[in-house]
Design a protein around this motif. Sequence first.
Motif, short mmCIF file in Angstrom:
data_model
loop_
_atom_site.label_atom_id
_atom_site.label_comp_id
_atom_site.label_asym_id
_atom_site.label_seq_id
_atom_site.Cartn_x
_atom_site.Cartn_y
_atom_site.Cartn_z
N SER A 112 6.10 -7.12 -7.17
CA SER A 112 6.33 -8.42 -7.78
C SER A 112 5.80 -9.55 -6.89
N SER A 113 6.09 -9.48 -5.60
CA SER A 113 5.64 -10.52 -4.69
C SER A 113 4.13 -10.51 -4.55
N GLY A 114 3.52 -9.31 -4.58
CA GLY A 114 2.06 -9.23 -4.48
C GLY A 114 1.38 -9.88 -5.67
N VAL A 115 1.90 -9.65 -6.87
CA VAL A 115 1.32 -10.27 -8.07
C VAL A 115 1.47 -11.79 -8.01
N GLN A 116 2.67 -12.27 -7.58
CA GLN A 116 2.88 -13.71 -7.48
C GLN A 116 1.96 -14.33 -6.44
N THR A 117 1.78 -13.65 -5.33
CA THR A 117 0.89 -14.17 -4.29
C THR A 117 -0.56 -14.21 -4.76
N TYR A 118 -0.95 -13.22 -5.52
CA TYR A 118 -2.33 -13.18 -6.02
C TYR A 118 -2.58 -14.32 -7.01
N VAL A 119 -1.58 -14.61 -7.83
CA VAL A 119 -1.74 -15.68 -8.81
C VAL A 119 -1.77 -17.05 -8.14
N GLN A 120 -0.89 -17.26 -7.15
CA GLN A 120 -0.77 -18.57 -6.52
C GLN A 120 -1.84 -18.80 -5.46
N PHE A 121 -2.12 -17.76 -4.66
CA PHE A 121 -3.06 -17.91 -3.55
C PHE A 121 -4.17 -16.88 -3.71
N HIS A 122 -5.04 -17.13 -4.67
CA HIS A 122 -6.10 -16.17 -4.95
C HIS A 122 -7.06 -16.03 -3.77
N ASP A 123 -7.35 -17.16 -3.13
CA ASP A 123 -8.30 -17.11 -2.02
C ASP A 123 -7.70 -16.48 -0.77
N GLN A 124 -6.43 -16.71 -0.50
CA GLN A 124 -5.77 -16.20 0.70
C GLN A 124 -4.79 -15.07 0.35
N TRP A 125 -5.11 -14.33 -0.67
CA TRP A 125 -4.18 -13.29 -1.12
C TRP A 125 -3.97 -12.20 -0.08
N MET A 126 -5.04 -11.78 0.59
CA MET A 126 -4.93 -10.70 1.57
C MET A 126 -4.05 -11.09 2.75
N ILE A 127 -4.26 -12.27 3.30
CA ILE A 127 -3.47 -12.71 4.47
C ILE A 127 -2.00 -12.85 4.10
N ASN A 128 -1.75 -13.48 2.95
CA ASN A 128 -0.34 -13.65 2.54
C ASN A 128 0.32 -12.31 2.24
N SER A 129 -0.45 -11.38 1.68
CA SER A 129 0.12 -10.06 1.40
C SER A 129 0.48 -9.33 2.69
N ILE A 130 -0.38 -9.43 3.71
CA ILE A 130 -0.08 -8.79 5.00
C ILE A 130 1.17 -9.38 5.62
N ILE A 131 1.26 -10.71 5.55
CA ILE A 131 2.46 -11.36 6.10
C ILE A 131 3.71 -10.89 5.35
N LEU A 132 3.57 -10.80 4.01
CA LEU A 132 4.72 -10.36 3.21
C LEU A 132 5.13 -8.92 3.56
N VAL A 133 4.12 -8.05 3.72
CA VAL A 133 4.42 -6.65 4.07
C VAL A 133 5.07 -6.58 5.44
N LEU A 134 4.60 -7.38 6.39
CA LEU A 134 5.20 -7.36 7.74
C LEU A 134 6.65 -7.85 7.71
N VAL A 135 6.90 -8.89 6.93
CA VAL A 135 8.27 -9.40 6.84
C VAL A 135 9.21 -8.35 6.24
N TYR A 136 8.77 -7.72 5.13
CA TYR A 136 9.62 -6.71 4.50
C TYR A 136 9.76 -5.46 5.37
N ALA A 137 8.70 -5.10 6.09
CA ALA A 137 8.80 -3.95 6.99
C ALA A 137 9.79 -4.21 8.12
N PHE A 138 9.77 -5.45 8.63
CA PHE A 138 10.74 -5.81 9.67
C PHE A 138 12.17 -5.73 9.14
N CYS A 139 12.38 -6.23 7.91
CA CYS A 139 13.73 -6.16 7.31
C CYS A 139 14.15 -4.72 7.06
#
Length: 387
Positions: A112-139
């Motif tokens: 869900s978060s990946g789809v939202q990030t892709y829609v909102q930040f199409h140009d920076q989707w990869m960087i935001n996705s990595i940050i999101l994965v790191l945050v969830y992995a830490f949790c």
Amino acid sequence: MRTHPMVGDSLIAGLLLLIDAAILVLARFEPGSSPGPWYVALPIDLLLVLPLVFRRRHPVVVAYLVLLIGIPHAALELGLASLIAGAISVYSVVVYSGRKQGAIYLLASLLSSGVQTYVQFHDQWMINSIILVLVYAFCWALGEFAGARRAYQAELEARLHLLETERDQASRIAVAEERSRIARELHDVVAHAVSVMVVQADGASYAIRTDPTLAERAARTISDTGRGALAELRRLLDVLRNEDANGEPRVPQPGTEALGELAERIRAAGVPVRLELGDGLAELPTGVALGVYRIVQESLTNTLKHAGPGAAAEVRVSRRGDEVRVEVSDDGAGKARALVPGTDASSVSGGNGLIGMRERANVFGGTLDVGPNPGGGWRVRATLPTP
């Protein structure tokens, strides 16, 4: 947080609401920005953070509510609460519901978060996705650690409770067995006293005409023996718990006169024993003499087992007024031990031997003091009244 978890979770929810409110206020003062109306943003923020108050009781339900409400929250760009609430939900599901539920929710949340990030930040989707994965992995890792620690503490508490229960049961069983054994020994003493009374009465009936002096002496013996038997019966009624004594051998029980033989046996086993016996011990009541013997026997046995090679023991038994004092000490092979102020028989933990000695002292209304010697070794002191 641990004492009042809902209060702590409410503070977390309120903090997330304040963060989003601050972001919304700051966005109104930025040139070129067009934030949504507050009467739309505030209800969505409230619906997003309110379930976090109940995340400990219903972690899975709360997590999916946060995931569902986080979709319009992220689409309207109302702040960071959806990301933080999602991370908290991942942590809560892993801790309180286990890895399986946590893995399912993590995949759904990342999708869900990946789809939202892709829609909102199409140009920076990869960087935001990595940050999101790191945050969830830490949790996830934090939830694994907290869950493992929670399970470990629960297991430890269960084991400690089980050990306390087993220790209490073992102590009660040991006390019951020792009291039963004491009752059987006192039974032998009372049976002996009654037998003496019967023999003396028969003798007095034959000699009452031919030898009145002998009959009078027999009657006096019957009187003294009866008083002693009554005293033993009173103690017997206090400690008698088990009447199943079938099959137990009935033999004469040892007293203070057998302490010399006991000391010789301990010497032959390798522990030098110094024995000091006072005057008046031969007139002790049979039950008290038996208690003195058993206390000395258990103390010397403990010296033999625990004092180590080269240890020596000293036994003092004396009678002063209406009490008999027993002191058994050893040097512990010269090894000094740390002293605990106020150590007594109730504060020193021990096995069935110490329980037995304490019970013997309590049966006769006496006291028992057990503890280390100042210069090393161990000491047992007992005082038994002799009315």
